[in-house]
Scaffold this motif. Structure first.
Motif, PDB file in Angstrom:
ATOM      1  N   TYR A 104       0.819  -1.220   0.000  1.00  0.00           N
ATOM      2  CA  TYR A 104       0.000   0.000   0.000  1.00  0.00           C
ATOM      3  C   TYR A 104       0.856   1.276   0.000  1.00  0.00           C
ATOM      4  CZ  TYR A 104      -4.521  -2.387   0.551  1.00  0.00           C
ATOM      5  OH  TYR A 104      -5.666  -3.137   0.356  1.00  0.00           O
ATOM      6  N   HIS A 143      -0.458   4.661  -1.017  1.00  0.00           N
ATOM      7  CA  HIS A 143      -1.430   5.365  -0.165  1.00  0.00           C
ATOM      8  C   HIS A 143      -0.783   5.989   1.077  1.00  0.00           C
ATOM      9  CE1 HIS A 143      -4.697   4.049  -2.641  1.00  0.00           C
ATOM     10  NE2 HIS A 143      -4.408   2.775  -2.461  1.00  0.00           N
ATOM     11  N   PHE A 146      -6.423   7.684   5.547  1.00  0.00           N
ATOM     12  CA  PHE A 146      -6.890   6.331   5.886  1.00  0.00           C
ATOM     13  C   PHE A 146      -5.750   5.314   5.935  1.00  0.00           C
ATOM     14  CE2 PHE A 146      -7.389   6.941   1.268  1.00  0.00           C
ATOM     15  CZ  PHE A 146      -6.704   5.853   0.753  1.00  0.00           C
ATOM     16  N   LEU A 204      -5.763   1.432   7.171  1.00  0.00           N
ATOM     17  CA  LEU A 204      -5.657   0.434   6.107  1.00  0.00           C
ATOM     18  C   LEU A 204      -4.603  -0.619   6.458  1.00  0.00           C
ATOM     19  CD1 LEU A 204      -6.523  -0.334   3.205  1.00  0.00           C
ATOM     20  CD2 LEU A 204      -4.821   1.294   2.348  1.00  0.00           C
ATOM     21  N   ARG A 223     -11.685  -6.226 -11.493  1.00  0.00           N
ATOM     22  CA  ARG A 223     -12.176  -5.020 -10.809  1.00  0.00           C
ATOM     23  C   ARG A 223     -13.675  -4.843 -11.027  1.00  0.00           C
ATOM     24  NH1 ARG A 223      -8.499  -1.778  -8.138  1.00  0.00           N
ATOM     25  NH2 ARG A 223      -9.776   0.099  -8.288  1.00  0.00           N
ATOM     26  N   THR A 265     -14.680   0.894  -5.196  1.00  0.00           N
ATOM     27  CA  THR A 265     -14.006   0.897  -3.892  1.00  0.00           C
ATOM     28  C   THR A 265     -14.998   1.109  -2.750  1.00  0.00           C
ATOM     29  OG1 THR A 265     -12.072   1.791  -5.012  1.00  0.00           O
ATOM     30  CG2 THR A 265     -12.114   1.975  -2.614  1.00  0.00           C
ATOM     31  N   ARG A 297     -18.573  -6.229  -3.825  1.00  0.00           N
ATOM     32  CA  ARG A 297     -18.627  -5.182  -2.797  1.00  0.00           C
ATOM     33  C   ARG A 297     -20.053  -4.698  -2.578  1.00  0.00           C
ATOM     34  NH1 ARG A 297     -13.025  -2.189  -4.681  1.00  0.00           N
ATOM     35  NH2 ARG A 297     -11.616  -3.203  -3.189  1.00  0.00           N
ATOM     36  N   VAL A 319     -16.149   1.456   3.007  1.00  0.00           N
ATOM     37  CA  VAL A 319     -14.894   1.432   2.244  1.00  0.00           C
ATOM     38  C   VAL A 319     -13.765   0.774   3.030  1.00  0.00           C
ATOM     39  CG1 VAL A 319     -14.137   3.776   2.923  1.00  0.00           C
ATOM     40  CG2 VAL A 319     -13.409   2.819   0.733  1.00  0.00           C
ATOM     41  N   GLY A 320     -13.791   0.909   4.343  1.00  0.00           N
ATOM     42  CA  GLY A 320     -12.742   0.320   5.183  1.00  0.00           C
ATOM     43  C   GLY A 320     -12.956  -1.156   5.477  1.00  0.00           C
ATOM     44  N   ALA A 356      -7.851  -5.795  -5.659  1.00  0.00           N
ATOM     45  CA  ALA A 356      -7.512  -6.256  -7.007  1.00  0.00           C
ATOM     46  C   ALA A 356      -6.625  -5.209  -7.668  1.00  0.00           C
ATOM     47  CB  ALA A 356      -8.773  -6.475  -7.829  1.00  0.00           C
TER      48      ALA A 356
HETATM   49  P1  DAT Z   1      -9.237  -0.222  -4.424  1.00  0.00           P
HETATM   50  O1  DAT Z   1      -9.068  -1.200  -3.303  1.00  0.00           O
HETATM   51  O2  DAT Z   1     -10.634  -0.258  -4.984  1.00  0.00           O
HETATM   52  O3  DAT Z   1      -8.171  -0.339  -5.492  1.00  0.00           O
HETATM   53  P2  DAT Z   1      -7.821   2.148  -3.520  1.00  0.00           P
HETATM   54  O4  DAT Z   1      -6.593   1.560  -4.133  1.00  0.00           O
HETATM   55  O5  DAT Z   1      -8.175   3.553  -3.894  1.00  0.00           O
HETATM   56  O6  DAT Z   1      -9.105   1.245  -3.789  1.00  0.00           O
HETATM   57  O7  DAT Z   1      -7.685   2.117  -1.950  1.00  0.00           O
HETATM   58  C1  DAT Z   1      -7.128   0.980  -1.319  1.00  0.00           C
HETATM   59  C2  DAT Z   1      -7.952   0.629  -0.111  1.00  0.00           C
HETATM   60  O8  DAT Z   1      -7.868   1.683   0.829  1.00  0.00           O
HETATM   61  C3  DAT Z   1      -9.460   0.489  -0.387  1.00  0.00           C
HETATM   62  O9  DAT Z   1      -9.807  -0.788  -0.826  1.00  0.00           O
HETATM   63  C4  DAT Z   1     -10.032   0.801   0.955  1.00  0.00           C
HETATM   64  C5  DAT Z   1      -9.104   1.857   1.507  1.00  0.00           C
HETATM   65  N1  DAT Z   1      -9.586   3.211   1.233  1.00  0.00           N
HETATM   66  C6  DAT Z   1      -9.517   3.878   0.058  1.00  0.00           C
HETATM   67  N2  DAT Z   1     -10.055   5.094   0.152  1.00  0.00           N
HETATM   68  C7  DAT Z   1     -10.479   5.201   1.450  1.00  0.00           C
HETATM   69  C8  DAT Z   1     -11.135   6.214   2.201  1.00  0.00           C
HETATM   70  N3  DAT Z   1     -11.449   7.367   1.653  1.00  0.00           N
HETATM   71  N4  DAT Z   1     -11.412   5.944   3.507  1.00  0.00           N
HETATM   72  C9  DAT Z   1     -11.089   4.759   4.079  1.00  0.00           C
HETATM   73  N5  DAT Z   1     -10.462   3.763   3.411  1.00  0.00           N
HETATM   74  C10 DAT Z   1     -10.175   3.982   2.130  1.00  0.00           C
END
Ligand code: DAT
Ligand code: MG
Length: 149
Positions: free
Chosen positions: A49, A52, A57, A61, A85, A91, A102, A109-110, A116
């Motif tokens: 990750y 991110h 978050f 995460l 996806r 997401t 989902r 979202v959490g 994927a």
């Molecule tokens: P995805 O898992 O659909 O590829 P992402 O890569 O944008 O989504 O984010 C990775 C993970 O982080 C996601 O599955 C859940 C968490 N996440 C993303 N945006 C978030 C938010 N705004 N608040 C809390 N968790 C979040």
């Protein structure tokens, strides 16, 4: 063949949804390449990750993904990244289309069940991060010619 990393995240494992995720991907026609059930280390979580890091978050995460075991898998097929996806859904579960994992199994979202890869390049990178080359199985299915044009 395009490859993508799929994780059934701790909520999916705890809720007994590993089979549901695998079943939907098999039913879609994707081909399983590798699978590994593991407790994710903080180091692996942080590398996975890294994109991110610094987001509000991020800390949550990392603790979510390391909170309980995950089922890590590599799947392949034509347009595997887009197909998986689509099967996962958006997401945010409340924005995911009906019929997606989902939508059908999540609310927040959490706690959105699965990961994927989001591009073919990241599919290659993530599969290499989670699996050693020798763990990827190169095989043919008898049904391939009825699914892959
Ligand atoms: P995805 O898992 O659909 O590829 P992402 O890569 O944008 O989504 O984010 C990775 C993970 O982080 C996601 O599955 C859940 C968490 N996440 C993303 N945006 C978030 C938010 N705004 N608040 C809390 N968790 C979040
Ligand atoms: Mg992502």
């Amino acid at each position: 063949m395009e490859k993508t990393l799929v994780l059934v995240k701790p909520d999916g494992v705890q809720r007994g949804l590993i089979g549901e995720v695998i079943s939907r991907l098999e039913r879609r026609g994707l081909r399983l390449v590798a699978a590994r059930f593991l407790q994710v280390s903080p180091e692996l979580a942080e590398t996975h990750y890294a994109v991110h890091k610094g987001k509000p978050f991020y800390t949550g995460l990392i603790s979510y993904i390391t909170s309980s075991p995950v089922m890590a898998m590599a799947w392949e097929g034509p347009d595997a990244v887009a197909a998986v996806r689509q099967t996962m859904g958006s997401t945010r579960p409340t924005e995911a289309a009906p019929g997606t994992l989902r939508h059908d199994f999540a609310l927040q979202v959490g706690r959105n069940l699965t990961h994927a890869s989001d591009s073919p390049e990241n599919g290659e990178k993530e599969v290499a991060l989670w699996f050693k080359a020798g763990e990827l199985v190169d095989w043919k299915r008898d049904t391939d010619r009825w699914i892959f044009e």
